[in-house]
Design a protein around this motif. Structure first.
Motif, PDB file in Angstrom:
ATOM      1  N   PRO A 577      52.767   6.367  21.995  1.00 22.19           N
ATOM      2  CA  PRO A 577      51.561   7.338  21.403  1.00 22.19           C
ATOM      3  C   PRO A 577      51.307   8.344  22.339  1.00 22.19           C
ATOM      4  O   PRO A 577      51.266   8.113  23.366  1.00 22.19           O
ATOM      5  N   PRO A 578      51.388   9.615  21.782  1.00 19.65           N
ATOM      6  CA  PRO A 578      50.817  10.655  22.684  1.00 19.65           C
ATOM      7  C   PRO A 578      49.465  10.575  23.397  1.00 19.65           C
ATOM      8  O   PRO A 578      48.626   9.956  22.561  1.00 19.65           O
ATOM      9  N   ALA A 579      49.389  10.761  24.482  1.00 19.32           N
ATOM     10  CA  ALA A 579      48.015  10.597  25.020  1.00 19.32           C
ATOM     11  C   ALA A 579      46.761  11.673  24.592  1.00 19.32           C
ATOM     12  O   ALA A 579      47.504  12.787  23.928  1.00 19.32           O
ATOM     13  N   ALA A 580      45.599  11.075  24.595  1.00 21.54           N
ATOM     14  CA  ALA A 580      44.802  11.952  23.787  1.00 21.54           C
ATOM     15  C   ALA A 580      44.580  13.215  24.840  1.00 21.54           C
ATOM     16  O   ALA A 580      44.699  13.487  26.079  1.00 21.54           O
ATOM     17  N   ILE A 581      44.470  14.463  23.978  1.00 22.13           N
ATOM     18  CA  ILE A 581      44.478  15.768  24.739  1.00 22.13           C
ATOM     19  C   ILE A 581      43.250  16.314  24.974  1.00 22.13           C
ATOM     20  O   ILE A 581      42.147  16.075  23.911  1.00 22.13           O
ATOM     21  N   GLU A 582      42.579  16.563  25.825  1.00 24.11           N
ATOM     22  CA  GLU A 582      41.304  17.037  26.092  1.00 24.11           C
ATOM     23  C   GLU A 582      41.252  18.448  25.345  1.00 24.11           C
ATOM     24  O   GLU A 582      42.127  19.161  25.185  1.00 24.11           O
ATOM     25  N   ASP A 583      40.266  18.634  25.129  1.00 29.53           N
ATOM     26  CA  ASP A 583      39.620  19.802  24.303  1.00 29.53           C
ATOM     27  C   ASP A 583      40.094  21.131  25.365  1.00 29.53           C
ATOM     28  O   ASP A 583      39.667  21.246  26.427  1.00 29.53           O
ATOM     29  N   GLU A 584      40.879  22.116  24.771  1.00 31.71           N
ATOM     30  CA  GLU A 584      41.431  23.240  25.411  1.00 31.71           C
ATOM     31  C   GLU A 584      40.201  24.102  25.560  1.00 31.71           C
ATOM     32  O   GLU A 584      39.513  24.337  24.426  1.00 31.71           O
ATOM     33  N   PRO A 585      40.072  24.837  26.438  1.00 32.11           N
ATOM     34  CA  PRO A 585      38.952  25.981  26.590  1.00 32.11           C
ATOM     35  C   PRO A 585      39.253  26.862  25.593  1.00 32.11           C
ATOM     36  O   PRO A 585      40.478  27.266  25.143  1.00 32.11           O
ATOM     37  N   PRO A 586      38.102  27.641  25.136  1.00 30.72           N
ATOM     38  CA  PRO A 586      38.430  28.733  23.960  1.00 30.72           C
ATOM     39  C   PRO A 586      39.358  29.776  24.571  1.00 30.72           C
ATOM     40  O   PRO A 586      38.981  30.133  25.877  1.00 30.72           O
ATOM     41  N   ALA A 587      40.412  30.213  23.770  1.00 29.12           N
ATOM     42  CA  ALA A 587      40.981  31.600  24.084  1.00 29.12           C
ATOM     43  C   ALA A 587      40.309  32.872  24.311  1.00 29.12           C
ATOM     44  O   ALA A 587      39.791  33.271  23.080  1.00 29.12           O
ATOM     45  N   HIS A 588      40.209  33.315  25.535  1.00 30.47           N
ATOM     46  CA  HIS A 588      39.424  34.455  25.259  1.00 30.47           C
ATOM     47  C   HIS A 588      40.222  35.634  26.489  1.00 30.47           C
ATOM     48  O   HIS A 588      40.505  35.169  27.579  1.00 30.47           O
ATOM     49  N   GLY A 589      39.937  36.923  26.083  1.00 27.16           N
ATOM     50  CA  GLY A 589      40.966  37.845  26.847  1.00 27.16           C
ATOM     51  C   GLY A 589      40.039  38.373  28.094  1.00 27.16           C
ATOM     52  O   GLY A 589      40.482  38.811  28.959  1.00 27.16           O
ATOM     53  N   ASP A 590      38.588  38.270  28.014  1.00 25.83           N
ATOM     54  CA  ASP A 590      37.810  38.505  29.091  1.00 25.83           C
ATOM     55  C   ASP A 590      38.085  39.818  29.608  1.00 25.83           C
ATOM     56  O   ASP A 590      38.100  40.235  30.922  1.00 25.83           O
ATOM     57  N   GLY A 591      38.298  40.860  28.732  1.00 28.77           N
ATOM     58  CA  GLY A 591      38.449  42.258  29.088  1.00 28.77           C
ATOM     59  C   GLY A 591      39.810  42.689  29.550  1.00 28.77           C
ATOM     60  O   GLY A 591      39.939  43.675  30.144  1.00 28.77           O
ATOM     61  N   ARG A 592      40.719  41.511  29.789  1.00 28.48           N
ATOM     62  CA  ARG A 592      41.986  41.916  30.361  1.00 28.48           C
ATOM     63  C   ARG A 592      42.700  42.972  29.731  1.00 28.48           C
ATOM     64  O   ARG A 592      42.707  43.047  28.443  1.00 28.48           O
ATOM     65  N   ARG A 593      43.711  43.661  29.977  1.00 30.29           N
ATOM     66  CA  ARG A 593      44.278  44.801  29.528  1.00 30.29           C
ATOM     67  C   ARG A 593      45.598  44.295  28.879  1.00 30.29           C
ATOM     68  O   ARG A 593      46.471  43.633  29.603  1.00 30.29           O
ATOM     69  N   ALA A 594      45.789  44.606  27.534  1.00 33.14           N
ATOM     70  CA  ALA A 594      46.983  44.221  26.916  1.00 33.14           C
ATOM     71  C   ALA A 594      47.539  45.601  26.036  1.00 33.14           C
ATOM     72  O   ALA A 594      47.066  46.394  25.488  1.00 33.14           O
ATOM     73  N   LEU A 595      48.965  45.519  26.314  1.00 34.78           N
ATOM     74  CA  LEU A 595      49.681  46.625  25.565  1.00 34.78           C
ATOM     75  C   LEU A 595      50.686  46.262  24.779  1.00 34.78           C
ATOM     76  O   LEU A 595      51.215  45.365  24.745  1.00 34.78           O
TER      77      LEU A 595
END
Length: 717
Positions: A577-595
């Motif tokens: 059985p798959p091991a318990a997955i820890e809660d992932e941190p919320p996804a956030h861009g933190d002001g990074r630049r995306a094109l």
């Protein structure tokens, strides 16, 4: 070797024509009787047909010949009669229930006693040259088409009956000859005069035998020229010693000219080396051989022929000659090429269709994701869930369509591994849950208590049972129950999906697994679908070594689909059985630049909105020609790039970006409607770090955000 595929047996080419003269005249020409000689004894002729009316017809046609006619209404009865008596020939119906004509002929000629009994096939269906060739291989000497033309049938029967009499007379003559030889040996010591007289008589008899053999050889040559193939013989070293007229017709040369050596045939350059090596090796070893190759005629044209050759050995086992036959398969090869080209175009169309369908779906799903991200109360809006479900259905239909194309091309590869039946079915139920909930279906699950180990591609097998559950929910009235039951034994695993839906007729049940097939009722058509889900079920189950069957008591009585799968190999353990997955941190861009670059403005704008809601500083472009200047000015940390753009593709943009200052460190994401394995491989080879298939899912975008954060933290460390 080349042959004339256009020649057919007498009385068959382009329909029957009335024979010249009566059957009696034909018989008289073959068996001249001296004045006052008694009529020949009748021979047995076996008439085999499951239709009494046809048997009566055959009798009415053949009784004037004065032969002994015996009826059989089936292949089994014909075999029994053959064991009881000797027959000059068999008139055999091709299409009979149970043991058909071809199967009966095969069994007859497998028995040494009957292997030389001539068979005339009777058929009401037009037959192809390949069908005729199959019949000839099974011992047929001719075909007669229904309706039967009496004069032609009588003529054919007269010839074969007379040949039987000649063979029987020859056997009798041989027996008498052996007795005579014994008597001659006894009389040699009695009188030289009697011996000389007997020797003179034997010389006369030998002259007659030589004449008969010459006539027999002439008949054989006629038969060889009649066969719609090239017939040839050659010496042990490959020198051609005989070829029928089709040889010279193909090479368009006078009789006696043409290729004189089997190892020097003029073949297509792509075929010549392999065929020459095969023929040379087989001649040296004395082993039969077979090959297909393109032969060049005198005018330079090439034609496909299938050649088979067998050695003829003497009593000491030495090869004295070779017998071969070459049949034209050119039309079959052309048809296969056309089918392959049509299949290739179909696959290209499906891939293009999926790409073009995904393009308009991308901005729709992006817009729904933006709405969900920007409004926390959207979960209570029923329209939001409705649109998300329908978009998910569209994406699944596209994926199913591509899966069918990949399976038919043999490009879908299973990834088997250890798993359990419970894990597979839990995943399938989770996948089908929206459809079950929408129809308010009560799902009854009956599973073994202990985990059932399997070795299978869990994702594909889960897709099988999800399709069956979705199918049951779609074709059942709202609120009706659905049963998912499974059991395991040493023989294998059985999983049953039962519903109380619209049911199937017998005809529908026979074709329900065919591609694009759906039950043809107004209720069925109203439920939509492409008719490919059950095709996928059958093909994926068979790829796992199993089978699937359907049973229904009729329309309105529901359906049962039973999947049988092989048991896990001995010693196979269940998946961990798959091991318990820890809660992932919320996804956030933190002001990074995306094109974002996409020539589809709606797709580009909605993707940019999602990224902005995730905290990115976003710049959106619609023209790939403007990318270089904006990249240098904006210096993004992540680039979302559409692959299929006019003028300058995403692959070209990616290659150029990687050579620009700072371009090697940018996280490059392909966003495209092309999602097959070769498309992902091409993206990876072009320098993309990630490949997203339109419409991109929000969790996939969030995962890229987290990946970008991890890369930033790794650089800082």
């Amino acid at each position: 070797m080349p042959g004339g595929g256009c020649v057919r047996l007498p009385g068959q080419a382009r329909g029957h024509r009335p024979a010249a003269g009566s059957a009696a005249a034909v018989a008289a020409s073959l068996t001249p009787l001296p004045p006052g000689a008694p009529a020949p004894a009748p021979v047995n002729i076996l008439l085999v047909d499951d239709q009494p009316g046809r048997l009566l017809t055959y009798r009415a046609i053949l009784e004037p010949l004065g032969e002994h006619l015996v009826d059989a209404s089936s292949g089994e009865e014909a075999l029994r009669l053959l064991m009881e008596d000797e027959y000059a020939l068999i008139l055999l119906d091709v299409n009979m229930p149970g043991l058909d004509g071809l199967e009966t002929a095969s069994m007859i000629h497998q028995h040494p006693r009957f292997e030389r009994v001539p068979i005339i096939f009777v058929t009401a269906v037009n037959v192809t040259d390949m069908d005729r060739l199959r019949g000839y291989k099974l011992g047929a000497v001719d075909y007669v088409m229904v309706p039967v033309i009496p004069e032609i049938l009588r003529s054919k029967v007269v010839v074969l009956a007379e040949l039987f009499r000649k063979r029987r007379e020859l056997q009798k003559a041989n027996a008498e000859l052996a007795a005579e030889k014994a008597r001659e040996l006894d009389r040699l010591n009695d009188s030289l005069r009697v011996a000389n007289a007997e020797l003179a008589a034997r010389n006369d008899e030998l002259h007659r035998e030589v004449g008969e053999r010459a006539r027999a050889e002439q008949r054989l040559r006629f038969l060889a020229d009649t066969i719609p193939s090239i017939v040839w013989t050659c010496a042990p070293d490959g020198t051609i010693t005989y070829a029928n007229r089709h040889w010279y017709e193909y090479y368009r040369l006078p009789a006696g000219e043409g290729p004189g050596d089997l190892t020097r045939l003029v073949l297509h350059p792509d075929d010549a080396a392999a065929v020459h090596e095969l023929v040379t090796r087989s001649l040296a070893a004395g082993e039969k051989f077979e090959f297909e190759a393109r032969h060049r005629a005198q005018d330079g044209d090439y034609c496909w022929y299938m050649t088979r050759a067998v050695p003829w050995r003497d009593e000491h086992g030495q090869v004295t000659s070779w017998f071969g036959i070459s049949t034209s398969v050119h039309e079959m090869k052309q048809l296969m090429e056309q089918l392959q080209e049509a299949d290739r175009r179909k696959d290209e169309f499906l891939a293009t269709l999926a790409h073009e369908l995904r393009n308009p779906l991308a901005p729709l799903l992006n817009a729904l994701n933006v709405r969900r991200m920007s409004d926390p109360a959207v979960d209570s809006d029923p329209l939001q869930g409705l649109m998300e479900r329908q978009l998910s259905l569209l994406v699944r239909l596209i994926d199913d369509l591509l899966d069918v194309a990949r399976i038919t091309r043999g490009k879908l590869v299973l990834r088997p591994g250890p798993t359990t039946l419970q894990q597979v079915l839990d995943s399938a139920v989770e996948t089908a849950r929206p459809q079950l909930s929408q129809g308010r279906h009560d799902l009854h699950i009956e599973l073994p208590d202990a985990p059932v180990a399997m070795r299978a591609d869990a994702v594909r097998l889960s897709q099988v049972f999800a399709n069956l559950l979705n199918n049951a929910a779609k074709y059942s009235d709202p609120g009706s129950p659905i049963v998912l039951a499974a059991r395991a034994s040493e023989e294998g695993i059985e999983v049953l999906v039962r519903d109380k839906g619209i049911g199937l007729s017998e005809e529908q049940a026979r074709s329900i697994f065919d591609l694009f097939i759906q039950a043809d009722t107004a209720v069925e058509r109203a439920r939509g679908g492409l008719g490919i889900g059950l095709t996928l079920v059958q093909q994926l189950v068979e790829m796992h070594g199993g089978s699937v069957a359907v049973r229904s008591d009729g329309p309105g009585c529901g359906s049962e689909f039973l999947v049988r799968l092989p048991a896990a190999p001995a010693g196979e353990s269940s998946a961990t059985p798959p091991a318990a997955i820890e809660d992932e941190p919320p996804a956030h861009g933190d002001g990074r630049r995306a094109l974002v670059l996409d020539d589809n403005r709606d797709a580009a704008d909605t993707l940019a909105m999602m990224l902005e809601l995730l905290g990115f500083d976003v710049r959106t472009l619609y023209d790939p020609e403007t990318f270089d200047a904006n990249f240098a000015e904006f210096t993004p940390e992540v680039v979302f790039l559409d692959v299929g753009m006019p003028g300058r593709s995403g692959y070209d943009v990616a290659a150029a970006m990687r050579t620009m200052p700072g371009g090697a460190d940018v996280l490059l994401v392909a966003v495209t409607g092309w999602g097959q394995p070769e498309d992902r491989r091409r993206s990876r080879d072009a320098g993309f770090d990630r490949h997203l298939v339109k419409p991109p899912e929000l969790p996939a975008i969030q995962a890229i955000c987290r990946l970008l954060g991890e890369r930033s933290r790794g650089t800082a460390a």
